[in-house]
Design an enzyme around this catalytic site. Structure first.
Site, short mmCIF file in Angstrom:
data_model
loop_
_atom_site.label_atom_id
_atom_site.label_comp_id
_atom_site.label_asym_id
_atom_site.label_seq_id
_atom_site.Cartn_x
_atom_site.Cartn_y
_atom_site.Cartn_z
CE LYS A 44 -0.09 -0.44 4.98
NZ LYS A 44 -0.81 -0.90 6.16
NE ARG A 138 -5.92 0.48 12.00
CZ ARG A 138 -4.74 0.24 11.43
NH1 ARG A 138 -3.75 1.07 11.63
NH2 ARG A 138 -4.54 -0.81 10.67
CE1 TYR A 254 10.95 32.13 0.76
CE2 TYR A 254 11.12 29.73 0.83
CZ TYR A 254 10.76 30.90 0.17
OH TYR A 254 10.23 30.83 -1.09
CG MET A 303 7.66 23.35 -2.53
SD MET A 303 6.41 24.21 -3.50
CE MET A 303 5.54 25.14 -2.24
C1 PLP Z 1 0.10 -1.79 6.77
C2 PLP Z 1 -0.37 -3.09 7.22
C3 PLP Z 1 0.52 -4.15 7.44
C4 PLP Z 1 2.02 -3.99 7.39
O1 PLP Z 1 2.49 -3.48 8.63
P1 PLP Z 1 4.01 -3.13 8.91
O2 PLP Z 1 4.02 -2.64 10.31
O3 PLP Z 1 4.40 -2.07 7.95
O4 PLP Z 1 4.81 -4.38 8.73
C5 PLP Z 1 0.00 -5.38 7.75
N1 PLP Z 1 -1.35 -5.57 7.87
C6 PLP Z 1 -2.23 -4.57 7.70
C7 PLP Z 1 -3.67 -4.82 7.86
C8 PLP Z 1 -1.77 -3.30 7.39
O5 PLP Z 1 -2.66 -2.30 7.24
#
Ligand code: PLP
Length: 352
Positions: A44, A138, A254, A303
């Site tokens: 992700k 969550r 800046y 930036m």
């Molecule tokens: C992001 C995520 C992971 C990976 O976690 P890390 O701490 O980066 O190894 C695993 N499972 C779920 C559901 C996640 O959202």
């Protein structure tokens, strides 16, 4: 106007050097540490800033067969690289359109609620994953919903839960593991999964059939036990665009937060907060590296550019490249950002 379109764009003045062998080696290490379970990969957020289209084929080649993304758009981005059945959508179907898209492509939605279960079944259902909330509060199906008739009808591949504090030795880890064990008895499923990078270190009881490392694939040290095993993957590099010689009393950047105490040679590099090199590195907190020598940041990060002290590397000039001091553990301590933030910040202007 040219009939054949503009010429190919020349290389950018900033690039992210990605150690492809280290990424593959980190996956193999985490797979080995997962014992009887196989390691998947959280890809992700553009593979934590590394670039999903770079990471996914490397991970596949290393042997990874399960990829976790957040949104439909992230799944779509890698759909031509791996079979759709190897991709799981962590946020699940947030709309009927998401559910329809998952059905049409064969990407597995992760069902996180009664509502998502209904949406998935109404779209036609099929193989899906389920996230059970065992204490992180969550996203995820509450334990109380495991007996739901609707949830019982789901055809579940991966039954997962997510640890809140796997990077710490706290009682919650065992409590969550027990909740996950209970869910495994309550719902028919093919594979069970609990551990993220840090959770892998907690041992076999946390492994199930599949682990889900993210951070440590990309060089993050999720727990101290991994420090000797995991290799760095991403190194941000920037070119020096201009060299100037300051006189005593000249201010830099800046608000002139740095004033030269004496004549000095400085370099302006093509890296700024829009690239994820945040203002927290201003005023000497951050530095560039050249052949082991430290070139501290002077004044504020802008930036699109940052000014560095070239005193330690007088041979450097315009067009030369320097590497950001971006060691994740030390950088997190120095900046107050997490290793996750340091990685996912890395922007789209880097050539990867
Ligand atoms: C992001 C995520 C992971 C990976 O976690 P890390 O701490 O980066 O190894 C695993 N499972 C779920 C559901 C996640 O959202």
């Amino acid at each position: 106007m040219r009939a054949d379109g503009p010429p190919a764009s020349p290389p950018a003045a900033l690039r992210l050097n990605i150690d492809r062998d280290a990424l593959a080696a980190n996956w193999r290490t985490l797979d080995r540490l997962s014992g009887k379970a196989r390691a998947g990969a959280a890809v992700k957020a553009d593979a934590y800033g590394i670039g999903a289209r770079i990471a996914v084929p490397l991970l596949w080649q290393a042997g990874c067969r399960d990829f976790f993304v957040t949104y439909v758009g992230e799944a779509a981005d890698i759909l031509d690289l791996v079979p759709s059945a190897s991709i799981a959508l962590l946020h699940g179907p947030l709309s009927d359109a998401d559910a329809g898209w998952a059905r049409a492509t064969g990407v597995r939605p992760v069902i996180n609620s009664h509502e998502q279960a209904r949406r998935w079944l109404e779209a036609g259902g099929g193989l899906c994953d389920v996230m059970v909330d065992t204490g992180i509060n969550r996203l995820g199906l509450p334990m109380a919903a495991l007996g739901d008739a609707l949830v019982q009808r789901l055809e579940i591949d991966v039954l997962m839960s997510h640890l809140a504090s796997a990077d710490e030795d706290v009682a919650l880890n065992a409590i969550q593991r027990a909740g996950w064990d209970e869910a495994r008895s309550a719902l028919t499923h093919r594979r069970a999964s609990l551990a993220n990078s840090a959770g892998i270190v907690l041992g076999a009881a946390y492994h199930g059939d599949l682990t889900r490392p993210g951070l440590s694939l990309y060089g993050g040290i999720a727990r101290a036990e991994l420090a000797a095993e995991i290799q760095p993957v991403a190194r941000p590099m920037a070119a020096i665009m201009q060299v100037r010689t300051l006189s005593a009393g000249d201010g830099v950047g800046y608000n002139s937060t740095f004033v030269a105490p004496a004549p000095m040679r400085v370099g302006v590099i093509a890296l700024g907060y829009a690239d994820g090199y945040l203002r927290c590195w201003s005023g000497g907190k951050g530095a560039m590296l050249f052949e082991g020598r430290r070139l501290p940041v002077l004044g504020r990060v802008s930036m699109d550019m940052t000014v560095i002290d070239l005193a330690e590397a007088p041979e450097l000039g315009e067009g030369d490249w320097v590497e950001a001091d971006y060691a994740l553990v030390e950088g997190a301590a120095a900046s107050g950002l997490s290793q996750y933030e340091l990685l996912t910040l890395l922007g789209h202007r880097f050539a990867r």
